[in-house]
Design a protein around this motif. Structure first.
Motif, short mmCIF file in Angstrom:
data_model
loop_
_atom_site.label_atom_id
_atom_site.label_comp_id
_atom_site.label_asym_id
_atom_site.label_seq_id
_atom_site.Cartn_x
_atom_site.Cartn_y
_atom_site.Cartn_z
N TYR A 168 0.84 -1.21 0.00
CA TYR A 168 0.00 0.00 0.00
C TYR A 168 0.88 1.25 0.00
CZ TYR A 168 1.29 0.32 4.92
OH TYR A 168 2.00 0.43 6.09
N ASP A 169 0.24 2.38 -0.30
CA ASP A 169 0.85 3.70 -0.18
C ASP A 169 -0.16 4.61 0.50
OD1 ASP A 169 3.42 3.51 -1.57
OD2 ASP A 169 2.24 3.16 -3.38
N PHE A 170 0.36 5.63 1.18
CA PHE A 170 -0.53 6.68 1.70
C PHE A 170 -0.74 7.71 0.59
CE2 PHE A 170 1.39 5.11 5.69
CZ PHE A 170 0.21 4.72 6.33
N LEU A 171 -2.00 8.02 0.34
CA LEU A 171 -2.32 8.89 -0.79
C LEU A 171 -1.72 10.28 -0.62
CD1 LEU A 171 -3.80 9.10 -3.46
CD2 LEU A 171 -5.87 9.79 -2.22
N ASP A 172 -1.66 10.78 0.60
CA ASP A 172 -1.09 12.12 0.79
C ASP A 172 0.40 12.14 0.45
OD1 ASP A 172 -0.46 10.56 2.95
OD2 ASP A 172 -0.81 12.11 4.46
N GLU A 173 1.11 11.02 0.66
CA GLU A 173 2.52 10.95 0.28
C GLU A 173 2.68 10.89 -1.23
OE1 GLU A 173 4.33 7.68 2.29
OE2 GLU A 173 4.12 8.57 4.29
N LEU A 174 1.80 10.15 -1.90
CA LEU A 174 1.84 10.10 -3.36
C LEU A 174 1.56 11.49 -3.94
CD1 LEU A 174 -0.12 6.78 -4.08
CD2 LEU A 174 2.35 7.15 -4.17
N TYR A 175 0.60 12.18 -3.38
CA TYR A 175 0.26 13.52 -3.86
C TYR A 175 1.40 14.50 -3.56
CZ TYR A 175 -2.63 17.60 -4.93
OH TYR A 175 -3.13 18.76 -5.48
N GLY A 176 2.05 14.30 -2.41
CA GLY A 176 3.15 15.18 -2.03
C GLY A 176 4.33 15.11 -2.98
N ARG A 177 4.46 14.00 -3.72
CA ARG A 177 5.56 13.87 -4.68
C ARG A 177 5.44 14.88 -5.83
NH1 ARG A 177 5.59 7.23 -5.12
NH2 ARG A 177 6.10 6.84 -2.93
N LEU A 178 4.24 15.43 -6.02
CA LEU A 178 4.05 16.44 -7.07
C LEU A 178 4.81 17.72 -6.74
CD1 LEU A 178 0.21 16.05 -7.76
CD2 LEU A 178 2.12 15.05 -9.02
N PHE A 179 5.18 17.89 -5.46
CA PHE A 179 5.90 19.09 -5.04
C PHE A 179 7.41 18.89 -5.06
CE2 PHE A 179 2.06 19.71 -1.99
CZ PHE A 179 1.24 19.97 -3.08
N LYS A 180 7.86 17.72 -5.51
CA LYS A 180 9.28 17.37 -5.39
C LYS A 180 10.18 18.36 -6.11
CE LYS A 180 12.59 13.62 -6.08
NZ LYS A 180 12.81 12.24 -6.56
N LYS A 181 9.82 18.74 -7.34
CA LYS A 181 10.66 19.66 -8.10
C LYS A 181 10.77 21.01 -7.41
CE LYS A 181 11.75 16.88 -11.39
NZ LYS A 181 13.14 16.39 -11.48
N GLN A 182 9.65 21.47 -6.84
CA GLN A 182 9.70 22.76 -6.14
C GLN A 182 10.51 22.66 -4.86
OE1 GLN A 182 6.75 21.69 -7.76
NE2 GLN A 182 7.50 23.09 -9.33
#
Length: 791
Positions: free
Chosen positions: A648-662
């Motif tokens: 499994y993954d936590f959805l908030d962590e998956l969504y947080g990866r969208l901020f990685k470049k910033q």
């Protein structure tokens, strides 16, 4: 002569140890940062560059009315191969799209990037299995990268072919691994951890309506790519018309559809995709150059500041017959020596800092391994910084007039005052850009982390699953079993999750208006699980049998695109089904903040959509551990077809990866701001010391005439504060333009803040006052009698 000049150079460097240390130290730190940036830029811009036909490989894409995509229909590659002799190779690839267990009696791996590839694409990308490419009638053959094969078959005697089990343990499919591939795909646009290789992965598919393959072509040398693109475009339109699409359809009428995207663009600037990587690379490269500029300015400024100490030496040499050319060469040689030392120290610092950088950017950079590009770049860099940092000081030093120098009439420090002031202002101007940029990036990131996204990913678990739940009833048993676990609020399954993934796109028509929209293939409780708010109408419910057949829910953007008033109850047609709109939900940022929310249609039945495989569970915050433990222990009975591999993954962590470049950009700005301030402060420290020492008699006379210590400190600080204020006034407009351009890459962004500009002004002013006051205090404390005595 050379030996004498070398001795003079070494003695001067040793005599002025503090200035030498500041010069070499500042330059070495900047060089370390620049070397790491060059390594990163080399790495990011050289994806697949080792391929012999790198500049002749293209990805075929389609430009639709509202978006671009690199997915194409299966028969297009074969049609291109048969109709255009200028195309040497043409083939398909297809990603499997879900994580798959691969097991043997000796181990297990989880393949998250299984890829089907045709032999012609394998030739383009230099993929060469140890047993060679499959024969024409061989079907699909499975291959593993050698490191993964070793995990499944650790003994040397276990050579391929070997049998493995694909999928869950209680429903696994036996498959033969035909061989291994010695290829590191981390530096390629074609990534895989399990490869299914064959001559035809379409299996005779002739449907031009299904676009789920990627088509690569390799053209012959000298091919007019633009003309070829137009010919492929005409071929594609002809074929889709044959397949039943009207020639007047908005998807093909009056416009070019096909585009050819060069391989060199796919990693950083794909025509159909995000260019976030390119922006980060360019930003890093620009920051690296600015850091080098500020270091070179510091070097030049301090060298000019010490020019008077070498004046008599120049005068004597000129009297003895030395030409200006000889003296220029001598001083350049001295500066070159310092640059060599700085480069050596820079390489050492870079080697120390590389692990930190690699961890931040997930890269395998190394100074010494597979880095032939750096071997010619470093000497070029050394020559460049020597010329930039040294040419003007060398010309100044060699330009002294012997008569004026030997009479003691040298005014060089005043002649070059304007340049030194400009260089100091330039140093701090660059530091101000970094300080202000850091605060603006921080503000945007804070906004992205705290702004309402329109849904609630917290406490939502995304379970990795292989089972296809395409029918509304097929997920019912799994839902009921999971729902009985204490702490579970909602359970659903969908074709996509809100982690930045791009949903499928389809043409829909409402009241005669046709437009493309994203579509999601969902199940009951989808909106409840994610906390998506209802705007009007209702959500899907078991109480309404029609919801499983022909009901649809739109988001606000879809309603706006179609220009529909009172949409609930109206009909929207797509995939040859007339859907009744039962509700409208509020927009939510499923793809992050850089992309505007796409018009989206949600349905439970969609024969044209992707399979529903993404299971999501909304859990009570206090019972998360208990729910996860229960799911793990009961998963084999809850989801029998998926076996006992509960992941499994936590959805908030998956969504947080969208901020990685910033977040990477934030870290870069932080280090750059600290580095430029450090170098600027070093320069200011040395420059203020020199200025204070050169005005020591003036200070003593003022003290004799009654000036207080505070007045003297104010006099010296005022001079430098004016320089810093000018630096701020010059840097602010430039920072504003750059920051505004960066913020415009976000669909949802902050307004330009004023506070970062004021903070940068305060920080640089306070640092200046502290540094100058420390130096001035030494001069103020000196006894005027000692300073002013003549003999």
């Amino acid at each position: 002569m050379f030996r004498m000049n070398l001795k003079i150079a070494l003695r001067n460097l040793w005599k002025n140890k503090v200035y030498t240390a500041i010069n070499i130290g500042g330059l070495s730190i900047a060089l370390a940062a620049f070397i790491i940036v060059v390594l990163y830029v080399n790495y990011e811009t050289s994806y697949d560059k080792n391929l012999p036909n790198y500049d002749r490989i293209y990805l075929v894409g389609r430009s639709m009315p509202d978006f671009k995509t690199d997915y194409t229909p299966a028969p297009l590659a074969k049609a291109i191969r048969q109709n255009f002799p200028e195309v040497e190779l043409a083939g398909l690839t297809k990603n499997m799209g879900f994580e798959m267990p691969v097991s043997s009696d000796h181990g297990k791996i989880f393949s998250s990037n299984a890829l089907q590839v045709e032999s012609e694409v394998a030739k383009m990308f230099d993929i060469d299995p140890r047993d060679g490419l499959p024969a024409n009638d061989a079907g699909l053959k499975a291959y593993l990268p050698r490191p993964l094969y070793k995990q499944l078959f650790p003994k040397e005697s276990m050579k391929p072919p070997q049998m493995v089990a694909l999928g869950p343990s209680n429903g696994a499919q036996a498959e033969k691994v035909s061989g291994t591939i010695d290829r590191d795909d981390e530096h390629s646009n074609l990534k895989f951890d399990l490869l299914a290789l064959g001559n035809d992965i379409s299996f005779g598919d002739q449907d031009y309506g299904a676009n789920n393959f990627k088509t690569f072509i390799q053209v012959k040398k000298g091919t007019d790519v633009k003309a070829l693109q137009e010919k492929i475009d005409r071929l594609y339109k002809k074929e889709v018309v044959k397949a039943g699409v009207s020639p007047t359809d908005r998807r093909i009428a009056g416009r070019s559809v096909i585009f050819l995207d060069p391989l060199k663009n796919l990693h950083l600037r794909p025509a159909a995709g995000s260019d976030a990587n390119y922006k980060v690379v360019m930003a890093l490269f620009g920051l690296g150059i600015l850091v080098m500029v500020i270091a070179c300015i510091n070097f030049t400024n301090l060298t000019i500041a010490q020019a008077t100490k070498r004046a008599k030496e120049v005068g004597v040499k000129k009297v003895l017959g030395a030409y200006r050319f000889n003296l220029t060469f001598q001083f350049l040689a001295e500066i070159f020596m310092q640059c060599v030392l700085a480069l050596i120290m820079g390489l050492i610092v870079a080697e120390i800092l590389l692990p930190v950088f690699n961890n931040l950017f997930s890269t395998p950079l190394s100074l010494w391994r597979s880095n032939t590009t750096l071997y010619w770049q470093l000497p070029l860099l050394l020559l460049l910084i020597t010329i930039i940092s040294g040419i003007y000081p060398a010309l100044v030093l060699s330009g002294f007039k012997p008569a004026a120098v030997l009479k003691g009439n040298l005014q060089t420090s005043y002649k070059t005052l304007w340049l030194r002031n400009a260089l100091l202002a330039g140093q701090f101007g660059i530091a101000i850009i970094f300080i202000t940029g850091l605060f603006i990036v921080n503000s945007q990131l804070k906004y992205m982390r705290t702004e309402d996204t329109g849904f609630k990913p917290e406490q939502v678990i995304s379970i990795k699953n292989m089972v296809l739940y395409s029918q509304p009833w097929s997920f019912r048993d799994v839902r009921e079993k999971i729902s009985k676990i204490p702490g579970v609020n909602y359970v659903t399954v969908a074709s996509d999750i809100p982690d930045g993934s791009k949903a499928g796109t389809m043409n829909y028509k409402i009241d005669g208006k046709e437009a493309s929209s994203d579509f999601l293939y969902v199940d009951f409780d989808y909106f409840e699980t994610l906390g998506i708010r209802l705007k009007e109408g209702r959500l899907f419910s078991w109480k309404f049998n029609a919801d499983t057949a022909n009901s649809a829910i739109l988001n606000e953007s879809a309603v706006a695109r179609y220009g529909v008033k009172d949409p609930v109850g109206k009909t929207i047609r797509g995939c040859d089904i007339d859907y009744k709109i039962v509700g409208v939900v509020k927009d939510f940022k499923s793809q992050g903040f850089q992309t505007a929310v796409e018009p989206t249609v949600y349905t439970i039945k969609n024969p044209c959509g992707n399979f529903k495989t993404k299971i999501m569970i909304n859990v009570d915050e206090q019972r998360m551990a208990l729910v996860l433990t229960t799911l793990k222990s009961q998963w084999s009975s809850i989801n029998k077809l998926d076996g006992d591999d509960f992941r499994y993954d936590f959805l908030d962590e998956l969504y947080g990866r969208l901020f990685k470049k910033q977040e990477q950009l934030q870290a870069v700005f932080f280090f750059a701001a600290v580095l430029t301030i450090f170098i600027a402060v070093l320069g200011l420290f040395a420059f203020s010391a020199f200025t204070t020492n050169s005005r020591i008699k003036e200070i003593s006379i003022r003290k004799v005439l009654g000036a207080t210590d505070f007045q003297v400190l104010k006099l010296l600080n005022t001079y430098f504060i004016w320089i810093i204020l000018v630096a701020n006034l010059v840097a602010w407009p430039l920072t504003y333009m750059l920051a505004k351009k960066w913020l415009q890459t976000f669909a949802y962004r902050i307004e330009m803040p004023i506070l970062p500009f004021l903070v940068a002004a305060v920080v640089t002013s306070v640092l200046t006052i502290i540094i100058v006051s420390i130096q001035a205090q030494k001069a103020v404390r000196r006894n005027p009698a000692e300073v002013l005595k003549y003999e």
